[in-house]
Scaffold this motif. Structure first.
Motif: not given
Ligand code: CTP
Ligand code: MG
Length: 238
Positions: A9-16, A18-22
């Protein structure tokens, strides 16, 4: 001997985008990482979970998941900081597993709706003697291997026979000693997203060890984009 999970769960979710970690994005009102942890626990075969979280975010994730046994999750969860690639994060998670663990499931929080039945099936295949097991689905599209694009067009190198292809999901299950050896052998690739393995089975293959595919499921889809999140909302409806 026991089965544990490393939940990435350490990814940032760049492609999603949204604010905050994915992993903290809510699906049906519940964060993705909580969905995934609950389903791991509900499988009945996973006795503890190590969650890899973005550097600097451990206290927030601990408040959500940490402690001996959280109500609504059902197994003890340990929170550790991940690394700069998924591979590095999994390595950090493996280092935090207890001594009694002999089978490890590596699972993505981004595949929040993978079912307890799928988790059990992967674990059972490892316990039955397959030391590296991944769930996979047949692909609907024709798959072509291409070379580097020139002026916006990439040359086709080959058409891969579609019936032999599988789109691979998580949880991926392993004999712990084999997965530790695979990560040790591939450690030089982990620092850079460009060279890092995108799944753990790839590291096992690089050792020359056999990896096996069992049937995956639609609900183990990876939530990468807002479209995926919308599809997952539909799948999560009671
Ligand atoms: N992951 C991780 N550590 C990283 C990168 C990814 O633990 N350094 C995890 C993610 O949290 C996710 C899983 O690996 O559960 C699959 O990664 P992906 O879907 O690519 O998620 P993100 O990296 O967060 O998304 P993006 O690539 O769009 O930034
Ligand atoms: Mg990523």
């Amino acid at each position: 001997m026991a089965t544990a999970a490393v939940l990435t769960a350490a990814g940032s979710g760049t492609r999603l985008g949204l604010p905050g970690p994915k992993a903290l994005v809510e699906l049906a009102g519940v964060p993705l990482v909580v969905h995934a942890a609950r389903r791991l626990a509900a499988s009945g075969v996973v006795l503890s979970v190590v969650v890899t979280v973005p550097p600097g975010r451990a206290s927030g994730f601990r408040a959500l998941l940490g402690g001996p046994v959280r109500p609504g999750i059902g197994v003890p969860v340990t929170v550790v900081e991940g690394g700069g690639s998924r591979q590095a994060s999994v390595a950090a998670g493996l280092a935090a597993l207890g001594d009694d663990v002999d089978v490890v499931l590596v699972h993505d929080a981004a595949r929040a709706l993978a079912s307890p039945a799928l988790i059990r099936a992967v674990e059972a295949a490892v316990r039955a003697g397959h030391r590296a097991v991944v769930p996979g689905l047949p692909v609907a599209d024709t798959i072509k291997q291409v070379g580097a694009a020139v002026d916006g067009a990439a040359p086709v190198v080959a058409t891969v026979p579609r019936a032999t292809m599988r789109a691979v999901q998580t949880p991926q299950g392993f004999d712990r000693a084999l997965l530790d050896a695979a990560h040790a052998a591939g450690a030089d690739r982990a620092a850079d997203e460009a060279t890092a393995a995108t799944d753990d089975a790839g590291l096992v293959e690089a050792l020359g060890e056999q990896v096996w595919v069992v049937d995956g499921e639609e609900s183990a889809m990876k939530i990468t984009t807002t479209r995926d999140l919308a599809v997952a909302e539909l799948l999560a409806r009671p």
